[in-house]
Enzyme design. Sequence first.
Site, mmCIF file in Angstrom:
data_model
loop_
_atom_site.group_PDB
_atom_site.id
_atom_site.type_symbol
_atom_site.label_atom_id
_atom_site.label_comp_id
_atom_site.label_asym_id
_atom_site.label_seq_id
_atom_site.Cartn_x
_atom_site.Cartn_y
_atom_site.Cartn_z
ATOM 1 C CG ASP A 105 -1.780 1.172 1.366
ATOM 2 O OD1 ASP A 105 -2.616 1.339 0.484
ATOM 3 O OD2 ASP A 105 -1.628 1.953 2.330
ATOM 4 C CD GLU A 160 14.028 -14.660 5.225
ATOM 5 O OE1 GLU A 160 13.011 -15.041 5.862
ATOM 6 O OE2 GLU A 160 14.712 -13.681 5.567
HETATM 7 C C1 BGC Z 1 -5.152 2.745 -0.104
HETATM 8 C C2 BGC Z 1 -6.242 3.611 0.407
HETATM 9 C C3 BGC Z 1 -5.819 4.141 1.753
HETATM 10 C C4 BGC Z 1 -4.448 4.832 1.670
HETATM 11 C C5 BGC Z 1 -3.868 5.040 3.014
HETATM 12 C C6 BGC Z 1 -4.066 3.781 -0.326
HETATM 13 O O1 BGC Z 1 -3.360 3.849 -1.323
HETATM 14 O O2 BGC Z 1 -5.461 2.064 -1.280
HETATM 15 O O3 BGC Z 1 -7.467 2.959 0.504
HETATM 16 O O4 BGC Z 1 -6.753 5.070 2.190
HETATM 17 O O5 BGC Z 1 -3.535 4.062 0.953
HETATM 18 O O6 BGC Z 1 -3.480 3.823 3.551
#
Ligand code: BGC
Length: 573
Positions: free
Chosen positions: A236, A287
């Site tokens: 993310d 790993e």
């Molecule tokens: C996720 C979002 C989230 C943000 C903060 C993003 O790129 O896809 O849904 O709100 O990261 O974590």
Amino acid sequence: MIVDEREHGQILESIHLPTLLASSDVDTETSLRWWHKAVLYEVFLRSFADANDDGEGDIAGLVSRLPYIKDLGVDAVWISPWYVSPMRDGGYDVKNFLDVDPLFGTLEDVQNLIDASHELGLRVVLDLVSNHCSSQHPWFQSALASPEGSKEREWFYFKDGRGEGGNEPPNDWKSIFGGPAWTRTQNPDGTPGQWYFNLFDSSQPDLNWKNEEVLKHFDEILRFWFDRGVDGFRLDAVSAIGKDDDYRDMGFAPDDLYRPDIWGPVPFFDADGVHDVLRRWRRVAREYPTEKFLVGEVVVRDVDRLARYLRRDELQSTLSFDLCKIVWDANAFRQMINTLQSACFERRSWMTWTLSSHDEKRTVSRYSQDGPAEGVLADVTQTGRERARSGYLLALTLPGSACIFQGEELGLWEVTDIPEDKLQDPIYFRTGKQELGRDGCRVPLPWEKEGTSLGFSSSHEAWLPQPRGWADVSVATQLDDTSSTLRFFRSVLALRSTIFNDDEWAFTWDPSPTGVLVLRRGPDFRCVVNFSGEPFQIGPDEEALVSSSPLTHELVIDVNNAAWLRARRSATN
Ligand code: BGC
């Protein structure tokens, strides 16, 4: 939005991967792996299926619907965060990375899910939130309770304020969700304290990725879930973990409330340090005896920066949302595809293509607008529906993997009339209610033709109300209709798994009239997308394998439509 500053123009050369492998320094570990042409299905857990009838989706609900996902014809599920979370940002605010939120189930449910997925031949890709944690995470709580300059405060970005009494934020940086990117703390004696940096919501303090303890904790998190059989991570907002912390002002005005465009060209994105972290994670992934997939949500300003993430010892793929940001226009699509693919060519790597996610407006709604999908959206149109199917035909033609957000296979539209007291997205609140936020694409799925929540829960109302019209687009309704969007997706995905070879890594654009894109893969296969205002005539030597809508004439692709074409085989063949 990403640009290709080198103005490559067309990608003309067709490259055959085995030839390339033989002649270059390509990482053989990443050659021809399971994810190369895999289709990922994104599950937003809270809105997928509810097994315990509390109106919220859960892991057991997902397990019960795995056969549906398998029948759709995808290869893997990417699951939104299931970690313990106060849910201030849909689970992307994590309080404990090493356990499951009771809303979603237990670690035992996770094991059932992983085992059941593997039995069906589906891989499991989990979302890893690393840029920040929840303000309720024990680390942040102990940082708040510790004095300035303590080792606990070093896990985050704490700074003194500016001006008299330190009452002004340390600089003018903005949060992506709206408002300032700094939040003031209170000292234990009640006096105003330092400020901390939050790129997203104030409940999501950014972690300091130069801190060894943070790095070690995340090694542990990766191993914890890999040990349970998770096949990979969608990382993310990973380009945000590299921060150039010179803290210079950016020139944002104090009343500059909402700046989603700051993804990318700012000092708190894409600093070089991110690559050391990615190398470290890749070492952890290596790993394991089976290949673990690391695909990053990477937002950067240009192709050269993107290509760095795809180096042989970093990510295997990146997931770009740039295609979701462009309007329905042939040149825009062609340019963006070329731009993203250039980065892959440079690194001999693979893109994960997508038109949708839990952060984007639904495709049928986006393509129903005359211009960009901003402000108050116009109603969904037949044109929007046709364009969405056509867009997917194009995205699913591209070499590499692809991702489909839940409900796109049903043609669900953006819900724009959710009652205010149900809205949850911090963007809505942080922008002074000017931006509706992302709840409209996260409304729970309609499974059945009837019932309180159309089969999402057995009797409970769904946590976000479903529009009335969704009974007509429910899974059950669409399974009964051979011309439905669901049946379309199933046919396309079944074909995709057989017609493209794993090692076909390149494509070319065939010459075409203005507004028509013709993407060729191999001597016999072309995808034609008609963005123009005129029907497009196919030559007699080709036949349609599948089309976005039934072709009105065997040899004509109508405006807004698309088809996969194959060279006709002669009768003697
Ligand atoms: C996720 C979002 C989230 C943000 C903060 C993003 O790129 O896809 O849904 O709100 O990261 O974590």
